[in-house]
Design a protein around this motif. Sequence first.
Motif, mmCIF file in Angstrom:
data_model
loop_
_atom_site.group_PDB
_atom_site.id
_atom_site.type_symbol
_atom_site.label_atom_id
_atom_site.label_comp_id
_atom_site.label_asym_id
_atom_site.label_seq_id
_atom_site.Cartn_x
_atom_site.Cartn_y
_atom_site.Cartn_z
ATOM 1 N N VAL A 1 65.087 27.913 -16.857
ATOM 2 C CA VAL A 1 64.120 27.201 -16.023
ATOM 3 C C VAL A 1 63.799 25.842 -16.634
ATOM 4 O O VAL A 1 63.762 24.827 -15.941
ATOM 5 C CB VAL A 1 62.837 28.046 -15.821
ATOM 6 C CG1 VAL A 1 61.715 27.215 -15.223
ATOM 7 C CG2 VAL A 1 63.129 29.247 -14.936
ATOM 8 N N GLU A 2 63.598 25.812 -17.944
ATOM 9 C CA GLU A 2 63.303 24.542 -18.616
ATOM 10 C C GLU A 2 64.475 23.571 -18.494
ATOM 11 O O GLU A 2 64.286 22.376 -18.258
ATOM 12 C CB GLU A 2 62.941 24.773 -20.085
ATOM 13 C CG GLU A 2 62.561 23.502 -20.806
ATOM 14 C CD GLU A 2 61.421 22.727 -20.154
ATOM 15 O OE1 GLU A 2 61.467 21.484 -20.208
ATOM 16 O OE2 GLU A 2 60.509 23.350 -19.575
ATOM 17 N N GLN A 3 65.702 24.062 -18.637
ATOM 18 C CA GLN A 3 66.879 23.204 -18.478
ATOM 19 C C GLN A 3 66.958 22.651 -17.060
ATOM 20 O O GLN A 3 67.267 21.466 -16.862
ATOM 21 C CB GLN A 3 68.148 23.975 -18.811
ATOM 22 C CG GLN A 3 68.303 24.273 -20.276
ATOM 23 C CD GLN A 3 69.489 25.192 -20.560
ATOM 24 O OE1 GLN A 3 70.214 25.603 -19.651
ATOM 25 N NE2 GLN A 3 69.681 25.544 -21.823
ATOM 26 N N LEU A 4 66.680 23.476 -16.074
ATOM 27 C CA LEU A 4 66.700 23.018 -14.685
ATOM 28 C C LEU A 4 65.613 21.976 -14.430
ATOM 29 O O LEU A 4 65.841 21.001 -13.712
ATOM 30 C CB LEU A 4 66.542 24.206 -13.726
ATOM 31 C CG LEU A 4 67.741 25.142 -13.640
ATOM 32 C CD1 LEU A 4 67.381 26.396 -12.847
ATOM 33 C CD2 LEU A 4 68.936 24.439 -13.023
ATOM 34 N N ARG A 5 64.459 22.164 -15.019
ATOM 35 C CA ARG A 5 63.383 21.171 -14.873
ATOM 36 C C ARG A 5 63.795 19.839 -15.482
ATOM 37 O O ARG A 5 63.517 18.778 -14.925
ATOM 38 C CB ARG A 5 62.100 21.684 -15.522
ATOM 39 C CG ARG A 5 61.421 22.761 -14.707
ATOM 40 C CD ARG A 5 60.160 23.257 -15.364
ATOM 41 N NE ARG A 5 59.516 24.245 -14.523
ATOM 42 C CZ ARG A 5 58.689 25.171 -14.965
ATOM 43 N NH1 ARG A 5 58.393 25.235 -16.257
ATOM 44 N NH2 ARG A 5 58.143 26.034 -14.137
ATOM 45 N N GLN A 6 64.454 19.884 -16.635
ATOM 46 C CA GLN A 6 64.921 18.647 -17.268
ATOM 47 C C GLN A 6 65.962 17.954 -16.400
ATOM 48 O O GLN A 6 65.921 16.736 -16.232
ATOM 49 C CB GLN A 6 65.492 18.943 -18.649
ATOM 50 C CG GLN A 6 64.452 19.282 -19.681
ATOM 51 C CD GLN A 6 65.055 19.664 -21.023
ATOM 52 O OE1 GLN A 6 66.278 19.764 -21.167
ATOM 53 N NE2 GLN A 6 64.209 19.893 -22.003
#
Length: 107
Positions: free
Chosen positions: A82-87
């Motif tokens: 999720v954090e990678q997708l947000r970035q």
Amino acid sequence: MKHSPEITDIIMSLDELISACGQERQWVIELIEENIIEYDVPDCEQFTGYQLATVRRASRLSRDFEASVPAIGLILELLDEVEQLRQLKRQFNTQSSVIEIDMDHLK
């Protein structure tokens, strides 16, 4: 979950990690067996601050949601994704605002 230690990162033994996170030894060993944390310095069986942060995060998941060790591994993996997708979304939004073209003026 692999991590490259920074030169300034702390290095600790398994016993120090267990003491710092306040969990039972067997529970931390289960995290290692599930590859939730790995030795950053395998030859010396040492951990860094990154693994300590991961163990503390896993501890909160265990406490707050009564999650098993395998469930904790899955939850942490999904949170990382999720954090990678947000970035990626932030990068895309930044790039798309720079590349904006008015097609009516090109005709």
